[in-house]
Design a protein around this motif. Structure first.
Motif, PDB file in Angstrom:
ATOM      1  N   LEU A 129     -18.085 -11.199  -3.048  1.00 45.93           N
ATOM      2  CA  LEU A 129     -16.706 -10.752  -2.921  1.00 45.93           C
ATOM      3  C   LEU A 129     -15.945 -10.965  -4.218  1.00 45.93           C
ATOM      4  N   TYR A 130     -14.915 -10.154  -4.416  1.00 48.04           N
ATOM      5  CA  TYR A 130     -13.886 -10.476  -5.400  1.00 48.04           C
ATOM      6  C   TYR A 130     -13.000 -11.543  -4.771  1.00 48.04           C
ATOM      7  N   GLN A 131     -12.809 -12.662  -5.472  1.00 48.00           N
ATOM      8  CA  GLN A 131     -11.929 -13.698  -4.946  1.00 48.00           C
ATOM      9  C   GLN A 131     -10.460 -13.294  -5.061  1.00 48.00           C
ATOM     10  N   ASP A 132     -10.154 -12.414  -6.002  1.00 48.08           N
ATOM     11  CA  ASP A 132      -8.807 -11.868  -6.125  1.00 48.08           C
ATOM     12  C   ASP A 132      -8.901 -10.533  -6.841  1.00 48.08           C
ATOM     13  N   ILE A 133      -8.564  -9.467  -6.140  1.00 47.91           N
ATOM     14  CA  ILE A 133      -8.729  -8.114  -6.685  1.00 47.91           C
ATOM     15  C   ILE A 133      -7.933  -7.900  -7.971  1.00 47.91           C
ATOM     16  N   PRO A 134      -6.618  -8.187  -8.001  1.00 50.64           N
ATOM     17  CA  PRO A 134      -5.854  -7.904  -9.228  1.00 50.64           C
ATOM     18  C   PRO A 134      -6.393  -8.648 -10.442  1.00 50.64           C
ATOM     19  N   THR A 135      -6.752  -9.917 -10.262  1.00 55.94           N
ATOM     20  CA  THR A 135      -7.230 -10.726 -11.379  1.00 55.94           C
ATOM     21  C   THR A 135      -8.571 -10.234 -11.897  1.00 55.94           C
ATOM     22  N   GLN A 136      -9.455  -9.867 -10.994  1.00 62.58           N
ATOM     23  CA  GLN A 136     -10.831  -9.570 -11.386  1.00 62.58           C
ATOM     24  C   GLN A 136     -11.106  -8.094 -11.650  1.00 62.58           C
ATOM     25  N   THR A 137     -10.202  -7.215 -11.221  1.00 59.20           N
ATOM     26  CA  THR A 137     -10.443  -5.789 -11.463  1.00 59.20           C
ATOM     27  C   THR A 137      -9.353  -5.123 -12.293  1.00 59.20           C
ATOM     28  N   GLY A 138      -8.154  -5.664 -12.280  1.00 62.53           N
ATOM     29  CA  GLY A 138      -7.052  -5.040 -13.011  1.00 62.53           C
ATOM     30  C   GLY A 138      -6.569  -3.738 -12.407  1.00 62.53           C
ATOM     31  N   THR A 139      -6.885  -3.481 -11.157  1.00 66.72           N
ATOM     32  CA  THR A 139      -6.498  -2.231 -10.515  1.00 66.72           C
ATOM     33  C   THR A 139      -4.972  -2.076 -10.443  1.00 66.72           C
ATOM     34  N   SER A 140      -4.516  -0.842 -10.455  1.00 67.46           N
ATOM     35  CA  SER A 140      -3.090  -0.568 -10.314  1.00 67.46           C
ATOM     36  C   SER A 140      -2.693  -0.365  -8.853  1.00 67.46           C
ATOM     37  N   ILE A 141      -3.661  -0.309  -7.955  1.00 69.05           N
ATOM     38  CA  ILE A 141      -3.374  -0.130  -6.534  1.00 69.05           C
ATOM     39  C   ILE A 141      -3.035  -1.487  -5.917  1.00 69.05           C
ATOM     40  N   ASN A 142      -1.958  -1.526  -5.155  1.00 74.49           N
ATOM     41  CA  ASN A 142      -1.558  -2.742  -4.456  1.00 74.49           C
ATOM     42  C   ASN A 142      -2.277  -2.793  -3.111  1.00 74.49           C
ATOM     43  N   HIS A 143      -3.325  -3.599  -3.032  1.00 81.54           N
ATOM     44  CA  HIS A 143      -4.100  -3.695  -1.797  1.00 81.54           C
ATOM     45  C   HIS A 143      -3.491  -4.673  -0.799  1.00 81.54           C
ATOM     46  N   SER A 144      -2.521  -5.456  -1.237  1.00 85.82           N
ATOM     47  CA  SER A 144      -1.837  -6.380  -0.340  1.00 85.82           C
ATOM     48  C   SER A 144      -0.389  -5.918  -0.195  1.00 85.82           C
ATOM     49  N   ASN A 145      -0.202  -4.911   0.649  1.00 81.70           N
ATOM     50  CA  ASN A 145       1.065  -4.185   0.693  1.00 81.70           C
ATOM     51  C   ASN A 145       1.745  -4.369   2.051  1.00 81.70           C
ATOM     52  N   TRP A 146       2.859  -5.105   2.035  1.00 85.37           N
ATOM     53  CA  TRP A 146       3.588  -5.391   3.263  1.00 85.37           C
ATOM     54  C   TRP A 146       4.705  -4.381   3.549  1.00 85.37           C
ATOM     55  N   ASN A 147       4.867  -3.403   2.685  1.00 87.15           N
ATOM     56  CA  ASN A 147       5.929  -2.424   2.918  1.00 87.15           C
ATOM     57  C   ASN A 147       5.791  -1.821   4.320  1.00 87.15           C
ATOM     58  N   VAL A 148       6.888  -1.800   5.057  1.00 88.86           N
ATOM     59  CA  VAL A 148       6.800  -1.423   6.468  1.00 88.86           C
ATOM     60  C   VAL A 148       6.232  -0.022   6.656  1.00 88.86           C
ATOM     61  N   LYS A 149       6.750   0.956   5.930  1.00 87.97           N
ATOM     62  CA  LYS A 149       6.248   2.319   6.087  1.00 87.97           C
ATOM     63  C   LYS A 149       4.757   2.386   5.761  1.00 87.97           C
ATOM     64  N   GLU A 150       4.364   1.743   4.663  1.00 84.13           N
ATOM     65  CA  GLU A 150       2.970   1.818   4.250  1.00 84.13           C
ATOM     66  C   GLU A 150       2.074   0.985   5.158  1.00 84.13           C
ATOM     67  N   PHE A 151       2.629  -0.070   5.737  1.00 83.45           N
ATOM     68  CA  PHE A 151       1.847  -0.948   6.592  1.00 83.45           C
ATOM     69  C   PHE A 151       1.491  -0.285   7.915  1.00 83.45           C
ATOM     70  N   TYR A 152       2.442   0.434   8.496  1.00 84.12           N
ATOM     71  CA  TYR A 152       2.205   1.078   9.772  1.00 84.12           C
ATOM     72  C   TYR A 152       1.809   2.544   9.623  1.00 84.12           C
ATOM     73  N   GLY A 153       2.024   3.107   8.454  1.00 88.25           N
ATOM     74  CA  GLY A 153       1.820   4.536   8.284  1.00 88.25           C
ATOM     75  C   GLY A 153       0.382   4.927   8.046  1.00 88.25           C
ATOM     76  N   PHE A 154       0.137   6.206   8.193  1.00 81.62           N
ATOM     77  CA  PHE A 154      -1.206   6.722   7.940  1.00 81.62           C
ATOM     78  C   PHE A 154      -1.168   8.159   7.434  1.00 81.62           C
ATOM     79  N   GLU A 155      -0.016   8.573   6.919  1.00 80.28           N
ATOM     80  CA  GLU A 155       0.123   9.901   6.343  1.00 80.28           C
ATOM     81  C   GLU A 155       0.221   9.783   4.818  1.00 80.28           C
TER      82      GLU A 155
END
Length: 249
Positions: A129-155
């Motif tokens: 496993l990656y122990q922490d995605i941002p630290t180990q990959t530098g990705t620009s995608i926020n995989h830990s996203n609590w935003n309400v629309k994005e959290f419950y949404g699927f569109e």
């Protein structure tokens, strides 16, 4: 009338408030996990952190195993030391889920692995496993996203990120789509897939989002996102109904 399938849900440790000892904890389950199973025709069975033999009996009793989200996994399971960017670890939960996986595999019980469950299954089977995605990959995608629309949404306009499905995989056949849109709430992820764990979907940055185990005699599926928190949609329904159908055989 045919009995509903019994689904064993992995426990999680939660802090209990209002007690004299501030270190008091309770073994619990997020209600959304129980609703996911009950609303689609199963009976959720939540257990505390039990010993190995007790978990064996519970796995034998139930028709399927549901590994849910929660705290980080001890990196020692996949042969690494804990880095400073690894989060909270619950060794008793790790131990309980190791037993659940071991006996589910021995007894050929169907398994649904969500988020942490997705990760610990891969780790137990020999992956990393990656122990922490941002630290180990530098990705620009926020995989830990609590935003309400994005959290419950699927569109497309409300999701955390798209999920690109590998053609001709079980997931592609199940949902009939090349791309789906989902929520995301994790900072760890599969780095190297374990032997027999076949990745069938990726985020745009290459982070694995779904797997299946290619075995003719046991149903095992893993999803990195959280269908239990989504409002009702066809992908969520297909994922859960397929699992419960397998548990009913």
């Amino acid at each position: 009338m045919k009995n509903k399938p019994l689904i064993l849900i992995s426990p999680r440790k939660s802090a209990a408030t209002g007690y004299p000892d501030e270190n008091t904890y309770m073994d619990s389950s997020v209600s959304w996990n129980q609703l996911l199973i009950s609303e689609h025709g199963g009976i959720p069975v939540m257990i505390p952190m039990l010993d190995d033999d007790s978990i064996r009996q519970m796995v034998e009793l139930c028709d399927g195993v549901f590994l849910t989200g929660g705290a980080d996994i001890n990196p020692s399971i996949y042969g690494e030391e804990k880095a400073e960017y690894c989060g909270e670890i619950q060794n008793d939960r790790d131990s309980a889920e190791l037993s659940m996986i071991k006996y589910a595999m021995e007894m050929k019980k169907p398994m649904l692995c969500i988020c942490r469950g997705f990760q610990i299954f891969n780790a137990v089977m020999g992956g990393t496993l990656y122990q922490d995605i941002p630290t180990q990959t530098g990705t620009s995608i926020n995989h830990s996203n609590w935003n309400v629309k994005e959290f419950y949404g699927f569109e497309p306009d409300t999701c955390a990120h798209p999920v690109n499905i590998v053609p001709d995989t079980p997931l592609a056949k199940l949902v009939g789509e090349n791309t789906i849109y989902t929520n995301s709430l994790h900072h760890q992820a599969i780095k190297q897939a374990a032997p027999g764990v076949i990745i069938q979907a990726y985020a745009p940055d290459g982070i694995p989002e779904s797997f299946y185990v290619d075995t003719p005699d046991q149903y095992i599926r893993g999803y990195q996102w959280h269908p239990e928190f989504q409002t009702e949609n066809s992908v969520k329904a297909a994922i859960v109904n397929e699992f419960l159908d397998e548990c009913s055989k």
